[in-house]
Design a protein around this motif. Structure first.
Motif, PDB file in Angstrom:
ATOM      1  N   ARG A  32      57.699 -45.852 -20.964  1.00  7.87           N
ATOM      2  CA  ARG A  32      56.621 -45.336 -21.825  1.00  7.87           C
ATOM      3  C   ARG A  32      55.979 -46.456 -22.626  1.00  7.87           C
ATOM      4  N   LYS A  33      56.785 -47.392 -23.108  1.00  9.19           N
ATOM      5  CA  LYS A  33      56.250 -48.525 -23.879  1.00  9.19           C
ATOM      6  C   LYS A  33      55.281 -49.340 -23.019  1.00  9.19           C
ATOM      7  N   ILE A  34      55.673 -49.576 -21.756  1.00  3.57           N
ATOM      8  CA  ILE A  34      54.812 -50.335 -20.846  1.00  3.57           C
ATOM      9  C   ILE A  34      53.482 -49.602 -20.664  1.00  3.57           C
ATOM     10  N   LEU A  35      53.546 -48.300 -20.438  1.00  2.00           N
ATOM     11  CA  LEU A  35      52.314 -47.517 -20.227  1.00  2.00           C
ATOM     12  C   LEU A  35      51.449 -47.494 -21.481  1.00  2.00           C
ATOM     13  N   GLU A  36      52.097 -47.374 -22.632  1.00  2.00           N
ATOM     14  CA  GLU A  36      51.377 -47.398 -23.917  1.00  2.00           C
ATOM     15  C   GLU A  36      50.632 -48.732 -24.039  1.00  2.00           C
ATOM     16  N   PHE A  37      51.352 -49.800 -23.699  1.00  2.00           N
ATOM     17  CA  PHE A  37      50.772 -51.143 -23.771  1.00  2.00           C
ATOM     18  C   PHE A  37      49.592 -51.274 -22.798  1.00  2.00           C
ATOM     19  N   VAL A  38      49.798 -50.806 -21.573  1.00  4.08           N
ATOM     20  CA  VAL A  38      48.740 -50.906 -20.556  1.00  4.08           C
ATOM     21  C   VAL A  38      47.500 -50.137 -21.016  1.00  4.08           C
ATOM     22  N   LYS A  39      47.731 -48.945 -21.571  1.00  4.53           N
ATOM     23  CA  LYS A  39      46.604 -48.102 -21.987  1.00  4.53           C
ATOM     24  C   LYS A  39      45.836 -48.713 -23.155  1.00  4.53           C
ATOM     25  N   PHE A  48      38.029 -40.884  -2.347  1.00  8.40           N
ATOM     26  CA  PHE A  48      38.085 -40.665  -3.803  1.00  8.40           C
ATOM     27  C   PHE A  48      37.311 -41.783  -4.498  1.00  8.40           C
ATOM     28  N   GLU A  49      37.035 -41.548  -5.779  1.00  5.97           N
ATOM     29  CA  GLU A  49      36.387 -42.579  -6.592  1.00  5.97           C
ATOM     30  C   GLU A  49      37.282 -42.903  -7.777  1.00  5.97           C
ATOM     31  N   ALA A  50      37.398 -44.187  -8.104  1.00  2.00           N
ATOM     32  CA  ALA A  50      38.105 -44.612  -9.314  1.00  2.00           C
ATOM     33  C   ALA A  50      37.038 -45.138 -10.266  1.00  2.00           C
ATOM     34  N   LEU A  51      37.086 -44.689 -11.505  1.00  2.00           N
ATOM     35  CA  LEU A  51      36.027 -45.029 -12.459  1.00  2.00           C
ATOM     36  C   LEU A  51      36.454 -46.155 -13.395  1.00  2.00           C
ATOM     37  N   ALA A  52      35.474 -46.958 -13.806  1.00  2.00           N
ATOM     38  CA  ALA A  52      35.749 -48.003 -14.784  1.00  2.00           C
ATOM     39  C   ALA A  52      36.181 -47.355 -16.092  1.00  2.00           C
ATOM     40  N   GLY A  53      37.158 -47.950 -16.742  1.00  2.34           N
ATOM     41  CA  GLY A  53      37.621 -47.445 -18.028  1.00  2.34           C
ATOM     42  C   GLY A  53      38.653 -46.337 -17.921  1.00  2.34           C
ATOM     43  N   GLU A  54      39.120 -46.059 -16.715  1.00  8.27           N
ATOM     44  CA  GLU A  54      40.111 -44.973 -16.594  1.00  8.27           C
ATOM     45  C   GLU A  54      41.410 -45.444 -15.942  1.00  8.27           C
ATOM     46  N   MET A  55      42.459 -44.674 -16.230  1.00  8.12           N
ATOM     47  CA  MET A  55      43.728 -44.840 -15.531  1.00  8.12           C
ATOM     48  C   MET A  55      43.836 -43.666 -14.560  1.00  8.12           C
ATOM     49  N   LEU A  56      43.786 -44.002 -13.290  1.00  7.40           N
ATOM     50  CA  LEU A  56      43.904 -42.993 -12.234  1.00  7.40           C
ATOM     51  C   LEU A  56      45.319 -43.037 -11.682  1.00  7.40           C
ATOM     52  N   PHE A  57      46.005 -41.916 -11.752  1.00  5.08           N
ATOM     53  CA  PHE A  57      47.361 -41.842 -11.203  1.00  5.08           C
ATOM     54  C   PHE A  57      47.300 -41.237  -9.810  1.00  5.08           C
ATOM     55  N   ILE A  58      48.094 -41.794  -8.900  1.00  6.15           N
ATOM     56  CA  ILE A  58      48.235 -41.212  -7.566  1.00  6.15           C
ATOM     57  C   ILE A  58      49.682 -40.739  -7.448  1.00  6.15           C
ATOM     58  N   VAL A  59      49.862 -39.457  -7.204  1.00  5.31           N
ATOM     59  CA  VAL A  59      51.207 -38.898  -7.137  1.00  5.31           C
ATOM     60  C   VAL A  59      51.389 -38.159  -5.815  1.00  5.31           C
ATOM     61  N   GLY A  60      52.649 -38.034  -5.401  1.00  2.48           N
ATOM     62  CA  GLY A  60      52.928 -37.318  -4.155  1.00  2.48           C
ATOM     63  C   GLY A  60      54.318 -37.658  -3.683  1.00  2.48           C
ATOM     64  N   ARG A  97      57.177 -38.336 -16.591  1.00  2.00           N
ATOM     65  CA  ARG A  97      57.228 -38.645 -18.027  1.00  2.00           C
ATOM     66  C   ARG A  97      56.030 -39.469 -18.484  1.00  2.00           C
ATOM     67  N   ILE A  98      55.338 -40.113 -17.528  1.00  2.00           N
ATOM     68  CA  ILE A  98      54.201 -40.956 -17.938  1.00  2.00           C
ATOM     69  C   ILE A  98      52.854 -40.312 -17.609  1.00  2.00           C
ATOM     70  N   PHE A  99      52.849 -39.078 -17.079  1.00  2.00           N
ATOM     71  CA  PHE A  99      51.587 -38.434 -16.716  1.00  2.00           C
ATOM     72  C   PHE A  99      50.647 -38.284 -17.912  1.00  2.00           C
ATOM     73  N   GLU A 100      51.227 -38.224 -19.127  1.00  2.00           N
ATOM     74  CA  GLU A 100      50.382 -38.053 -20.316  1.00  2.00           C
ATOM     75  C   GLU A 100      49.391 -39.218 -20.499  1.00  2.00           C
ATOM     76  N   TYR A 101      49.636 -40.338 -19.833  1.00  2.00           N
ATOM     77  CA  TYR A 101      48.733 -41.486 -19.984  1.00  2.00           C
ATOM     78  C   TYR A 101      47.564 -41.453 -18.993  1.00  2.00           C
ATOM     79  N   ALA A 102      47.560 -40.485 -18.094  1.00  2.00           N
ATOM     80  CA  ALA A 102      46.540 -40.456 -17.036  1.00  2.00           C
ATOM     81  C   ALA A 102      45.200 -39.924 -17.541  1.00  2.00           C
ATOM     82  N   ASP A 103      44.110 -40.533 -17.073  1.00  2.00           N
ATOM     83  CA  ASP A 103      42.776 -39.962 -17.261  1.00  2.00           C
ATOM     84  C   ASP A 103      42.420 -39.092 -16.065  1.00  2.00           C
ATOM     85  N   ALA A 104      43.042 -39.418 -14.931  1.00  2.00           N
ATOM     86  CA  ALA A 104      42.809 -38.634 -13.724  1.00  2.00           C
ATOM     87  C   ALA A 104      44.092 -38.656 -12.909  1.00  2.00           C
TER      88      ALA A 104
END
Ligand SMILES: Nc1ncnc2c1ncn2[C@@H]1O[C@H](COP(=O)(O)OP(=O)(O)OP(=O)(O)O)[C@@H](O)[C@H]1O
Ligand SMILES: [Mg+2]
Length: 239
Positions: free
Chosen positions: A188-195, A36-48, A213-220
């Motif tokens: 959610r506050k932590i993710l908002e802050f990180v983003k 996979f590739e992770a791009l600069a400027g994005e939040m990539l979530f890995i789920v499973g 609940r935090i998937f809404e912050y993902a770019d990928a």
């Protein structure tokens, strides 16, 4: 080839990574043929699901665990072809890791905890503490700098771990289950802050999570199952 600093440039590329444990009959793959590739400027979530190889994958891309096969490229260098000194340098300067249980030192103040990577980089003690205070201010914990981590709430301890990870200004920031031990609101506050405050055009953030609940912050979002990638979906940078 895209330029450094350009949003969307490839910050990290994993190519056909394998990791197995045991030999012969008991040989089992924790990670199998993952690319996979992770791009600069994005939040990539890995789920499973549990046991699907997420932590093993994070360990390989952050220079902690050597793969049995495959490559990890950062800045066009193959991580696992670096000398041990170069690899240590990579872990110290290019990558930040925020662990699920924070890994804070209980006998140090929060400022000292944040200063540790700077001290390891041979920054002078008082300068390291000043810089640590600056990063504690960024995460909203200026007034907790002289307290031990025990006196802080779970969400505050998480922010100390984030301050420590970003104080070294890494290009790649990795979180393993950042919200697992936090309540929904704090997570959610932590993710908002990180983003809004931690993500920048030169930095990519890779987050392993079960927390829908935090998937809404993902770019990928990359999905794993049985050690394999079963899909990666990019949802853009519009958020
Ligand atoms: N050091 C090890 N020795 C043997 N097996 C291991 C080792 N590390 C991981 N495994 C196995 O590899 C598989 C993937 O583990 P991993 O910790 O990467 O999963 P995970 O997706 O992070 O799970 P969780 O969501 O529970 O954290 C599991 O079956 C695990 O038992
Ligand atoms: Mg894990």
């Amino acid at each position: 080839m895209s330029k450094v600093g350009e949003v969307g440039r490839v910050a990290l590329k994993a190519s056909h990574l394998d990791k197995w444990f045991g030999e012969g009959e008991s040989k089992t793959f924790a990670v199998r043929d993952v690319s996979f590739e992770a791009l600069a400027g994005e939040m990539l979530f890995i789920v499973g699901p549990s046991g699907s190889g997420k932590t093993t994958l994070l360990s390989m891309i952050s220079g902690i665990l050597k793969p049995n096969a495959g490559e990890v490229f950062v800045s066009e260098k193959d991580l696992w072809m670096l000398s041990s000194n170069e690899l240590a340098d990579f872990r110290l300067n290019k990558i930040g890791f925020v662990f699920q249980d924070f890994h804070l030192f209980p006998r140090l103040t929060t400022a000292e905890n944040v200063a540790i990577p700077l001290i390891l980089r041979r920054v002078d003690w008082s300068e390291a503490i000043d810089t640590a205070r600056k990063y504690l201010d960024i995460v909203g914990l200026k007034n907790k700098a002289d307290l031990p981590p025990m006196k802080l709430s779970g969400g505050e301890q998480q922010r100390v771990a984030i301050a420590r990870a970003i104080a070294a200004q890494p290009d790649i920031l990795i979180f393993d289950e950042p919200t697992a031990s936090l309540d929904g609101d704090t997570g959610r506050k932590i993710l908002e802050f990180v983003k809004t405050e931690v993500l920048n055009p030169n930095r990519c953030i890779i987050i392993v999570t079960h927390d829908s609940r935090i998937f809404e912050y993902a770019d990928a979002i990359m999905k794993m199952e049985d050690g394999k990638v079963i899909g990666i979906e990019r949802v853009g940078h519009e958020k």
